[in-house]
Write a protein that holds these residues in place. Sequence first.
Motif, PDB file in Angstrom:
ATOM      1  N   ASN A  14       0.842  -1.171   0.000  1.00  0.00           N
ATOM      2  CA  ASN A  14       0.000   0.000   0.000  1.00  0.00           C
ATOM      3  C   ASN A  14       0.888   1.236   0.000  1.00  0.00           C
ATOM      4  OD1 ASN A  14      -2.046   2.057   0.867  1.00  0.00           O
ATOM      5  ND2 ASN A  14      -3.307   0.222   1.133  1.00  0.00           N
ATOM      6  N   LEU A  18      -4.098   3.754  -0.921  1.00  0.00           N
ATOM      7  CA  LEU A  18      -4.815   2.721  -1.671  1.00  0.00           C
ATOM      8  C   LEU A  18      -5.912   2.133  -0.793  1.00  0.00           C
ATOM      9  CD1 LEU A  18      -4.742   1.190  -4.384  1.00  0.00           C
ATOM     10  CD2 LEU A  18      -3.261  -0.506  -3.267  1.00  0.00           C
ATOM     11  N   PRO A  19      -7.200   2.354  -1.136  1.00  0.00           N
ATOM     12  CA  PRO A  19      -8.292   1.937  -0.264  1.00  0.00           C
ATOM     13  C   PRO A  19      -8.662   0.465  -0.446  1.00  0.00           C
ATOM     14  CG  PRO A  19      -9.188   3.073  -2.150  1.00  0.00           C
ATOM     15  CD  PRO A  19      -7.697   3.124  -2.304  1.00  0.00           C
ATOM     16  N   TYR A  20      -9.389  -0.045   0.552  1.00  0.00           N
ATOM     17  CA  TYR A  20      -9.888  -1.417   0.475  1.00  0.00           C
ATOM     18  C   TYR A  20     -10.870  -1.557  -0.680  1.00  0.00           C
ATOM     19  CZ  TYR A  20     -12.324  -5.705   1.800  1.00  0.00           C
ATOM     20  OH  TYR A  20     -12.888  -6.960   1.788  1.00  0.00           O
ATOM     21  N   ASN A  21     -11.725  -0.584  -0.842  1.00  0.00           N
ATOM     22  CA  ASN A  21     -12.624  -0.532  -1.992  1.00  0.00           C
ATOM     23  C   ASN A  21     -12.999   0.936  -2.224  1.00  0.00           C
ATOM     24  OD1 ASN A  21     -14.930   0.154  -0.363  1.00  0.00           O
ATOM     25  ND2 ASN A  21     -15.199  -2.017   0.132  1.00  0.00           N
ATOM     26  N   PRO A  22     -13.695   1.240  -3.312  1.00  0.00           N
ATOM     27  CA  PRO A  22     -13.969   2.641  -3.633  1.00  0.00           C
ATOM     28  C   PRO A  22     -14.788   3.392  -2.586  1.00  0.00           C
ATOM     29  CG  PRO A  22     -14.278   1.269  -5.564  1.00  0.00           C
ATOM     30  CD  PRO A  22     -14.095   0.340  -4.414  1.00  0.00           C
ATOM     31  N   THR A  23     -15.469   2.679  -1.712  1.00  0.00           N
ATOM     32  CA  THR A  23     -16.287   3.358  -0.704  1.00  0.00           C
ATOM     33  C   THR A  23     -15.701   3.260   0.697  1.00  0.00           C
ATOM     34  OG1 THR A  23     -17.652   1.385  -0.354  1.00  0.00           O
ATOM     35  CG2 THR A  23     -18.372   2.947  -2.042  1.00  0.00           C
ATOM     36  N   ARG A  24     -14.612   2.494   0.852  1.00  0.00           N
ATOM     37  CA  ARG A  24     -14.020   2.294   2.185  1.00  0.00           C
ATOM     38  C   ARG A  24     -12.566   2.717   2.111  1.00  0.00           C
ATOM     39  NH1 ARG A  24     -16.122   1.186   7.280  1.00  0.00           N
ATOM     40  NH2 ARG A  24     -17.532  -0.350   6.359  1.00  0.00           N
ATOM     41  N   TYR A  25     -12.295   3.945   2.567  1.00  0.00           N
ATOM     42  CA  TYR A  25     -10.941   4.486   2.499  1.00  0.00           C
ATOM     43  C   TYR A  25     -10.157   4.035   3.727  1.00  0.00           C
ATOM     44  CZ  TYR A  25     -12.488   7.261  -1.440  1.00  0.00           C
ATOM     45  OH  TYR A  25     -12.969   7.640  -2.658  1.00  0.00           O
ATOM     46  N   ASN A 164      -7.179   6.368 -16.305  1.00  0.00           N
ATOM     47  CA  ASN A 164      -8.162   6.648 -17.351  1.00  0.00           C
ATOM     48  C   ASN A 164      -7.572   6.578 -18.754  1.00  0.00           C
ATOM     49  OD1 ASN A 164     -10.251   7.168 -15.484  1.00  0.00           O
ATOM     50  ND2 ASN A 164      -9.460   9.232 -15.158  1.00  0.00           N
ATOM     51  N   GLY A 207      -0.049   0.743  -5.636  1.00  0.00           N
ATOM     52  CA  GLY A 207      -0.912   1.800  -6.140  1.00  0.00           C
ATOM     53  C   GLY A 207      -0.185   3.036  -6.602  1.00  0.00           C
TER      54      GLY A 207
END
Length: 453
Positions: A14, A18-25, A164, A207
């Motif tokens: 990390n 770098l988050p666990y998922n897009p909603t859990r930072y 992107n 990341g």
Amino acid sequence: GPTTSDVVVDPSPNNGALPYNPTRYAVRVDATVTDTDSAIERAEGFIDTVGANGKGFPLTPSDALFDELVEEAYAYIPLSTINQLPEGAHEILIHGQDAAGNWGVAAAGELFIDKTGPTISNVVADPNPTRNATIVTLTADAEDSALTVVMAEWFDGGDPGTGNGTPMEAADGVFDSQTEGLTATIDVSGWAPGDHIISVRARDAAGNWSDAATTLLCVRACGTIFADSFASGDTTAWTATTGDVEVIAAAVMDDDGFGMAANIGGAAAAGVEPQSVDSTDGAYVTDETPEAETSYHARFAFDPNGAQSPAGSEITLLEGQDGGGATLFKVEYRRLDNGDAYQVRGVVMTGSGQQTTAWVDIEDGATNFIEIGWEAGTSASFDLYVDNWLEESLTGLDTSGYELETVHMGPSGGIGLDSDGVGWVHLDVFESTRYEVIGPPYQLWLPLVMQAN
């Protein structure tokens, strides 16, 4: 006390962001806590060093209640905490307490912190320029000092933001190494002709994105092909010099001190004795920089300099040829019968024969800027500019299959050095490009000036 096992930290490695998922930072820690006699009462964790019992961050039971001998539990450590950790390996230490009050020994899971991205090198687009090719192979090398390179991307022009871009592949098919060859196949058939800045970057397992490395891809053809204003005082910039050509101050038509004088028959140029040359040689310089060009602009300065070319004779000033020496286009000049007036015109070869523009008056003893625009195609155009004004555009020409390889500047046809022609013409400030009009297009802005006034 209980036994702790299967401590897993995700995501690790990390970079602190770098988050666990897009909603859990956060970084998630999972562990299994087991006791043989008493139900699990609680579980807690520490970073790097186990502190006092009961003072760690709490874990949550996966089934919502600590009441069994075996409990799976988890915790989220905020990225704000993770980001403060220095680079390197860290231990996430987990232990549990049973209902009898006994604390077990901590078990560790590894969290590796790396905040340094890969480096990109050797970015190559092939073919470049693309010319008639529509598919380009883009390659590059990515290297990370500590972690595996896990992905890469490329983009054209402005940065769309990390992640992107258009994905690239690992050259060996799998991203599994700290050093990876990168490759991508690009279809440029719909791209605008000209220079394109192609950027490549890669991401490591923590990341971290690399800085973008770039290469300049020339789609079809682009930019300046060749330019020379004779500032060097000689013709060494050109591929070859033929006939009686001198670089002298008297021929200058810009501010660099020198221009080119070409003998059309017999007379000395500003005190320079003419060479003894065969009448069929002409007096010109040759540029072989063009390479299978299918679009070409050339501009140069010309002064007849009072040269007494035979009245009515059409003398070639600029000539473009293919690889076999066949003429593709010309700029010709002539002296009118009254002896005091001069004109120029453009000539282009097509599948149905030669076509010409109308003759255009130019001034003697003055700088006349002459430019042509030529292209190959089934419905091509040929443009003649005089003093930056578009005098005539021949359109609907079939010049398909023609490719420009060689350009001559100076009298290369229509003269006889042992004839009644006498004098030297002056030429200077030559420049050629693939697509761009070189001189300022007065016909575009003059109506706006008139309207404003």
